[in-house]
Scaffold this active site. Structure first.
Site, mmCIF file in Angstrom:
data_model
loop_
_atom_site.group_PDB
_atom_site.id
_atom_site.type_symbol
_atom_site.label_atom_id
_atom_site.label_comp_id
_atom_site.label_asym_id
_atom_site.label_seq_id
_atom_site.Cartn_x
_atom_site.Cartn_y
_atom_site.Cartn_z
ATOM 1 N N THR A 28 1.017 -1.282 0.069
ATOM 2 C CA THR A 28 -0.076 -0.047 -0.074
ATOM 3 C C THR A 28 1.119 1.329 -0.217
ATOM 4 O OG1 THR A 28 -0.091 0.078 2.462
ATOM 5 C CG2 THR A 28 -1.954 -0.957 1.319
ATOM 6 N N GLN A 101 1.746 -13.383 -0.998
ATOM 7 C CA GLN A 101 0.044 -13.616 -1.483
ATOM 8 C C GLN A 101 0.105 -12.356 -2.690
ATOM 9 O OE1 GLN A 101 -1.829 -12.706 2.472
ATOM 10 N NE2 GLN A 101 -3.197 -14.308 1.671
ATOM 11 N N HIS A 121 0.070 -16.715 -5.127
ATOM 12 C CA HIS A 121 -1.276 -16.247 -5.976
ATOM 13 C C HIS A 121 -0.825 -15.822 -7.364
ATOM 14 C CE1 HIS A 121 -3.505 -15.638 -1.982
ATOM 15 N NE2 HIS A 121 -3.300 -16.688 -2.515
ATOM 16 N N CYS A 132 -2.567 -22.742 -24.326
ATOM 17 C CA CYS A 132 -1.251 -23.383 -24.650
ATOM 18 C C CYS A 132 -0.255 -22.944 -23.735
ATOM 19 C CB CYS A 132 -0.600 -22.830 -25.965
ATOM 20 S SG CYS A 132 -0.417 -21.115 -26.221
ATOM 21 N N CYS A 156 -3.308 -18.868 -30.614
ATOM 22 C CA CYS A 156 -3.982 -20.423 -30.554
ATOM 23 C C CYS A 156 -5.464 -20.427 -30.288
ATOM 24 C CB CYS A 156 -3.198 -21.420 -29.695
ATOM 25 S SG CYS A 156 -3.840 -20.977 -27.941
HETATM 26 P P1 NAD Z 1 -5.704 -7.929 2.355
HETATM 27 O O1 NAD Z 1 -6.070 -6.451 1.457
HETATM 28 O O2 NAD Z 1 -6.845 -8.544 2.941
HETATM 29 O O3 NAD Z 1 -4.918 -7.011 4.013
HETATM 30 C C1 NAD Z 1 -4.014 -6.125 4.110
HETATM 31 C C2 NAD Z 1 -3.942 -5.903 5.211
HETATM 32 O O4 NAD Z 1 -2.430 -5.224 5.435
HETATM 33 C C3 NAD Z 1 -4.899 -5.356 6.216
HETATM 34 O O5 NAD Z 1 -4.940 -6.204 7.494
HETATM 35 C C4 NAD Z 1 -4.083 -3.946 6.476
HETATM 36 O O6 NAD Z 1 -4.787 -3.431 7.812
HETATM 37 C C5 NAD Z 1 -2.766 -4.010 6.427
HETATM 38 N N1 NAD Z 1 -2.184 -2.912 5.948
HETATM 39 C C6 NAD Z 1 -2.258 -2.028 4.767
HETATM 40 N N2 NAD Z 1 -1.495 -1.095 4.768
HETATM 41 C C7 NAD Z 1 -0.516 -1.419 5.574
HETATM 42 C C8 NAD Z 1 0.856 -0.911 5.898
HETATM 43 N N3 NAD Z 1 1.258 0.273 5.195
HETATM 44 N N4 NAD Z 1 1.675 -1.660 6.708
HETATM 45 C C9 NAD Z 1 0.997 -2.532 7.532
HETATM 46 N N5 NAD Z 1 -0.231 -3.199 7.215
HETATM 47 C C10 NAD Z 1 -0.813 -2.577 6.305
HETATM 48 O O7 NAD Z 1 -4.738 -8.376 1.878
HETATM 49 P P2 NAD Z 1 -4.200 -9.836 1.890
HETATM 50 O O8 NAD Z 1 -4.143 -10.450 3.251
HETATM 51 O O9 NAD Z 1 -2.735 -9.977 1.011
HETATM 52 O O10 NAD Z 1 -5.017 -10.932 0.958
HETATM 53 C C11 NAD Z 1 -5.625 -10.069 -0.373
HETATM 54 C C12 NAD Z 1 -5.392 -10.981 -1.537
HETATM 55 O O11 NAD Z 1 -5.551 -9.868 -2.378
HETATM 56 C C13 NAD Z 1 -4.238 -11.652 -1.544
HETATM 57 O O12 NAD Z 1 -4.388 -12.992 -1.959
HETATM 58 C C14 NAD Z 1 -3.449 -11.081 -2.804
HETATM 59 O O13 NAD Z 1 -3.169 -11.758 -3.754
HETATM 60 C C15 NAD Z 1 -4.516 -10.144 -3.345
HETATM 61 N N6 NAD Z 1 -3.979 -8.474 -3.334
HETATM 62 C C16 NAD Z 1 -2.780 -8.084 -3.820
HETATM 63 C C17 NAD Z 1 -2.153 -6.846 -4.071
HETATM 64 C C18 NAD Z 1 -0.778 -6.760 -4.354
HETATM 65 O O14 NAD Z 1 -0.246 -7.692 -5.197
HETATM 66 N N7 NAD Z 1 -0.357 -5.693 -4.170
HETATM 67 C C19 NAD Z 1 -3.018 -5.875 -3.742
HETATM 68 C C20 NAD Z 1 -4.537 -6.174 -3.407
HETATM 69 C C21 NAD Z 1 -4.837 -7.685 -3.088
#
Ligand code: NAD
Length: 253
Positions: A28, A101, A121, A132, A156
């Site tokens: 984030t 993730q 993921h 393919c 394909c």
């Molecule tokens: P989630 O969105 O469910 O949770 C994110 C967690 O991070 C929250 O609990 C939040 O409080 C915390 N958070 C947010 N900003 C933060 C910071 N700066 N410092 C510390 N904590 C912080 O994410 P998840 O548990 O990873 O699961 C979501 C699914 O969505 C995953 O499977 C993933 O594949 C996918 N996803 C990936 C991305 C990415 O690749 N950047 C973005 C969104 C969702």
């Protein structure tokens, strides 16, 4: 908070067998929204399930419309101090593996070798043909979308899809098994920025804890594993991880 950071720094320094598990919260601070925080992606969209993607052109077009919206965030995103702190651990010889993730490719972009990252993921930085398996560049596919091809297909005839695991799509067995083994075999396991809700990824800390690893969690909100962890830091990943590295540095690692 500072006391917990010192405990984490000390524990990491004791062994090289350290595993870091990352979720959307680590990215984030790179400008990529997470899913479950307020204003996160689930506030805007309902997910497109894998069977919908494979069976309906409308669903594929909807999927690609959303992907195009996220593409800009993704292209602009750069690794942030939390990703760079992990690189520092790698350079210090204190990192066994990152299990993530995330689908944003930022661990690799920060310089972590592919073999140190388990992307449970997948990655949205690769586009795969569902027939393919050929990989295409995201930039080429974006150009096709921009020129009016709303649900691009492979030469394909197969459907192109970002190489991520959608809801309802099978998890990659080999990667999950490798992640479980890493979690069970490590001495120290740290979660950074995950709600720990999505299975089976979220079970990794439990495997680690049950195998006697030290379990640390850095997250802005509560997680279902808070009750079993050894140390919990409520804070921003970038700030907390930087402090951990500074503390390890100060203690002469
Ligand atoms: P989630 O969105 O469910 O949770 C994110 C967690 O991070 C929250 O609990 C939040 O409080 C915390 N958070 C947010 N900003 C933060 C910071 N700066 N410092 C510390 N904590 C912080 O994410 P998840 O548990 O990873 O699961 C979501 C699914 O969505 C995953 O499977 C993933 O594949 C996918 N996803 C990936 C991305 C990415 O690749 N950047 C973005 C969104 C969702």
């Amino acid at each position: 908070m500072n006391e917990n950071i010192s405990i984490i720094a000390k524990k990491i320094s004791e062994t090289s067998n350290n595993v870091i598990f990352t979720g959307a919260g680590i990215s984030t601070e790179s400008g990529i929204p997470d899913y479950r925080s307020k204003g996160g992606i689930w506030d805007k969209f309902r997910p497109v399930y894998f069977n919908e993607f494979m069976s309906s052109r409308d669903a594929r077009e909807e999927y690609w419309r959303r992907w195009s919206e996220l593409y800009q965030d993704l292209i602009l995103a750069k690794p942030n101090p939390a990703h760079m702190a992990i690189i520092k651990l790698h350079e210090m010889g204190l990192l066994k593996s990152v299990i993530t993730q995330n689908i944003d490719g930022l661990h690799q972009e920060s310089g972590l070798p592919d073999e140190k990252v388990i992307e449970l993921h997948g990655s949205t930085c690769r586009i795969r043909c569902m027939s393919c398996n050929k990989i295409s560049s995201i930039h080429d596919v974006k150009k096709r979308l921009d020129s009016g091809d709303l649900a691009p297909e492979c030469e394909c005839g197969g459907y192109l899809k970002p190489d991520t695991i959608s809801f309802g799509q099978a998890m990659p067995v080999e990667k999950v098994e490798r992640a479980i083994k890493m979690s069970k075999d490590c001495n120290f396991f740290m979660v950074v920025g995950s709600t720990l809700i999505v299975q089976p990824a979220s079970h990794m800390p439990v495997y680690a804890k049950n195998s006697k690893a030290f379990l640390a969690i850095i997250n802005l909100s509560e997680t279902p594993c808070d009750g079993i962890c050894d140390v919990r830091v409520h804070g921003k990943a970038g700030e907390v991880m930087t402090k951990i590295i500074n503390e390890i540095d100060q203690n002469g690692r």
